[in-house]
Design a protein around this motif. Structure first.
Motif, mmCIF file in Angstrom:
data_model
loop_
_atom_site.group_PDB
_atom_site.id
_atom_site.type_symbol
_atom_site.label_atom_id
_atom_site.label_comp_id
_atom_site.label_asym_id
_atom_site.label_seq_id
_atom_site.Cartn_x
_atom_site.Cartn_y
_atom_site.Cartn_z
ATOM 1 N N LEU A 108 -0.314 2.631 100.572
ATOM 2 C CA LEU A 108 1.084 2.622 101.340
ATOM 3 C C LEU A 108 1.742 3.544 100.597
ATOM 4 C CD1 LEU A 108 2.039 -1.132 101.591
ATOM 5 C CD2 LEU A 108 0.805 0.544 103.065
ATOM 6 N N SER A 109 2.684 4.459 101.118
ATOM 7 C CA SER A 109 3.569 5.621 100.232
ATOM 8 C C SER A 109 4.856 5.160 100.539
ATOM 9 C CB SER A 109 3.132 6.698 100.792
ATOM 10 O OG SER A 109 1.748 7.051 100.901
ATOM 11 N N CYS A 110 5.514 5.586 99.490
ATOM 12 C CA CYS A 110 7.162 5.360 99.726
ATOM 13 C C CYS A 110 7.636 6.531 99.213
ATOM 14 C CB CYS A 110 7.553 4.267 98.624
ATOM 15 S SG CYS A 110 9.376 4.068 98.623
ATOM 16 N N VAL A 111 8.291 6.966 100.048
ATOM 17 C CA VAL A 111 9.056 8.488 99.874
ATOM 18 C C VAL A 111 10.341 8.232 100.119
ATOM 19 C CG1 VAL A 111 8.920 11.157 100.610
ATOM 20 C CG2 VAL A 111 7.039 9.635 100.680
ATOM 21 N N PRO A 112 11.353 9.127 99.408
ATOM 22 C CA PRO A 112 12.805 9.123 99.710
ATOM 23 C C PRO A 112 12.970 10.221 100.550
ATOM 24 C CG PRO A 112 12.326 10.080 97.651
ATOM 25 C CD PRO A 112 10.872 9.603 98.042
ATOM 26 N N ALA A 113 13.804 9.927 101.421
ATOM 27 C CA ALA A 113 14.347 10.929 102.451
ATOM 28 C C ALA A 113 15.052 12.217 101.835
ATOM 29 C CB ALA A 113 15.201 10.686 103.248
ATOM 30 N N VAL A 118 20.034 6.252 98.341
ATOM 31 C CA VAL A 118 18.593 6.783 98.455
ATOM 32 C C VAL A 118 18.138 6.160 99.603
ATOM 33 C CG1 VAL A 118 16.247 7.038 97.585
ATOM 34 C CG2 VAL A 118 18.386 6.779 96.060
ATOM 35 N N GLN A 119 17.725 6.812 100.643
ATOM 36 C CA GLN A 119 16.837 6.463 101.879
ATOM 37 C C GLN A 119 15.341 6.410 101.336
ATOM 38 O OE1 GLN A 119 18.709 9.089 105.076
ATOM 39 N NE2 GLN A 119 19.394 7.055 106.063
ATOM 40 N N LEU A 120 14.670 5.522 101.836
ATOM 41 C CA LEU A 120 13.151 5.393 101.573
ATOM 42 C C LEU A 120 12.428 5.353 102.745
ATOM 43 C CD1 LEU A 120 13.454 2.665 98.524
ATOM 44 C CD2 LEU A 120 13.350 5.309 98.244
ATOM 45 N N GLN A 142 5.281 14.836 93.191
ATOM 46 C CA GLN A 142 5.265 14.740 94.531
ATOM 47 C C GLN A 142 6.366 13.752 95.148
ATOM 48 O OE1 GLN A 142 3.431 16.354 96.865
ATOM 49 N NE2 GLN A 142 2.613 17.432 94.953
ATOM 50 N N ASN A 143 7.317 13.176 94.346
ATOM 51 C CA ASN A 143 8.158 12.348 94.475
ATOM 52 C C ASN A 143 7.912 11.202 95.209
ATOM 53 O OD1 ASN A 143 11.061 11.886 94.310
ATOM 54 N ND2 ASN A 143 11.605 12.721 96.019
ATOM 55 N N THR A 144 6.743 10.550 95.093
ATOM 56 C CA THR A 144 6.136 9.342 95.924
ATOM 57 C C THR A 144 5.753 8.416 95.072
ATOM 58 O OG1 THR A 144 5.435 11.222 97.551
ATOM 59 C CG2 THR A 144 4.494 9.040 97.605
ATOM 60 N N VAL A 145 5.798 7.109 95.532
ATOM 61 C CA VAL A 145 5.479 5.813 95.139
ATOM 62 C C VAL A 145 4.062 5.260 95.781
ATOM 63 C CG1 VAL A 145 5.874 3.610 94.036
ATOM 64 C CG2 VAL A 145 7.315 5.685 93.668
ATOM 65 N N TYR A 146 2.967 4.911 95.486
ATOM 66 C CA TYR A 146 2.132 4.374 96.091
ATOM 67 C C TYR A 146 1.761 2.971 95.792
ATOM 68 C CZ TYR A 146 1.006 9.437 96.755
ATOM 69 O OH TYR A 146 1.129 10.765 96.825
ATOM 70 N N LEU A 147 1.206 2.312 96.810
ATOM 71 C CA LEU A 147 0.738 0.902 96.456
ATOM 72 C C LEU A 147 -0.758 0.909 97.008
ATOM 73 C CD1 LEU A 147 1.396 -1.963 95.395
ATOM 74 C CD2 LEU A 147 1.803 -2.556 97.885
ATOM 75 N N GLN A 148 -1.787 0.871 96.137
ATOM 76 C CA GLN A 148 -3.166 0.981 96.534
ATOM 77 C C GLN A 148 -3.332 -0.545 96.501
ATOM 78 O OE1 GLN A 148 -5.538 3.502 97.457
ATOM 79 N NE2 GLN A 148 -6.681 1.731 97.856
ATOM 80 N N MET A 149 -3.838 -0.990 98.086
ATOM 81 C CA MET A 149 -4.443 -2.219 98.234
ATOM 82 C C MET A 149 -5.746 -2.355 98.397
ATOM 83 S SD MET A 149 -1.184 -3.392 100.552
ATOM 84 C CE MET A 149 -1.369 -2.614 101.970
ATOM 85 N N ALA A 207 5.909 -3.861 90.908
ATOM 86 C CA ALA A 207 6.887 -2.658 90.565
ATOM 87 C C ALA A 207 6.723 -1.853 89.665
ATOM 88 C CB ALA A 207 8.302 -3.557 90.285
ATOM 89 N N ALA A 208 7.204 -0.526 89.563
ATOM 90 C CA ALA A 208 6.716 0.357 88.588
ATOM 91 C C ALA A 208 8.221 1.138 88.078
ATOM 92 C CB ALA A 208 5.920 1.229 89.036
ATOM 93 N N SER A 209 8.545 1.111 86.903
ATOM 94 C CA SER A 209 9.621 1.992 86.502
ATOM 95 C C SER A 209 9.270 3.615 86.377
ATOM 96 C CB SER A 209 9.775 1.348 85.040
ATOM 97 O OG SER A 209 10.742 2.279 84.128
ATOM 98 N N TRP A 210 10.444 4.173 86.227
ATOM 99 C CA TRP A 210 10.041 5.785 86.551
ATOM 100 C C TRP A 210 9.778 6.085 85.076
ATOM 101 C CZ3 TRP A 210 12.917 8.790 82.932
ATOM 102 C CH2 TRP A 210 13.904 8.190 82.537
ATOM 103 N N SER A 211 9.978 5.139 84.079
ATOM 104 C CA SER A 211 9.692 5.559 82.679
ATOM 105 C C SER A 211 8.301 5.539 82.171
ATOM 106 C CB SER A 211 10.483 4.592 81.798
ATOM 107 O OG SER A 211 9.879 3.249 81.756
ATOM 108 N N GLY A 212 7.497 5.088 83.135
ATOM 109 C CA GLY A 212 5.964 4.833 82.931
ATOM 110 C C GLY A 212 5.348 3.678 82.223
#
Length: 123
Positions: A19-24, A1-3, A75-82, A49-54
């Motif tokens: 910040l956003s993290c999106v897989p290629a 998985v490329q991020l 949206q297949n995105t993980v965010y880090l709100q700072m 860190a956040a698990s996909w299981s919620g």
């Protein structure tokens, strides 16, 4: 998985960034995603860190109460709100992914890494 991590920039102390993290490719829906940071001359350190299981996200003490990690599986995105950023938050921020539901604070527990995005907080 490329991020791909994005959203970094220059902000004044007390300000916010997301910040956003999106897989290629593929989907992040079955991965646990972690955020790490590395300041000049320092070792890479765990942020959140956040698990996909919620399940409940995990946060480093230094950011607890100020940073929020969330994921939008649609949206297949993980965010880090700072929020309430401090000069000591200045670093390159990386997102990383690992298979499974259990977050870990160990950087070697993640199999896939993004290229990093620079966050600079001025005083």
């Amino acid at each position: 998985v490329q991020l791909q991590a994005s959203g970094g920039g220059l902000v004044q102390a007390g300000g916010s960034l997301r910040l956003s993290c999106v897989p290629a490719e593929r989907t992040l829906s079955r991965y646990t995603v972690g955020w790490f940071r590395q300041a000049p001359g320092k070792e890479r350190e765990f942020v959140a860190a956040a698990s996909w299981s919620g399940g409940s996200p995990d946060y480093a003490d230094a950011v607890k109460g100020r940073f929020t990690v969330s994921r939008d599986n649609g949206q297949n995105t993980v965010y880090l709100q700072m929020d309430s950023l401090k000069p000591e938050d200045t670093a390159v921020y990386f997102c990383a992914a690992r298979s499974g539901t259990v977050p870990t604070r160990r950087s070697n527990g993640y199999d896939y890494w993004g290229q990093g995005t620079q966050v600079t907080v001025s005083s």
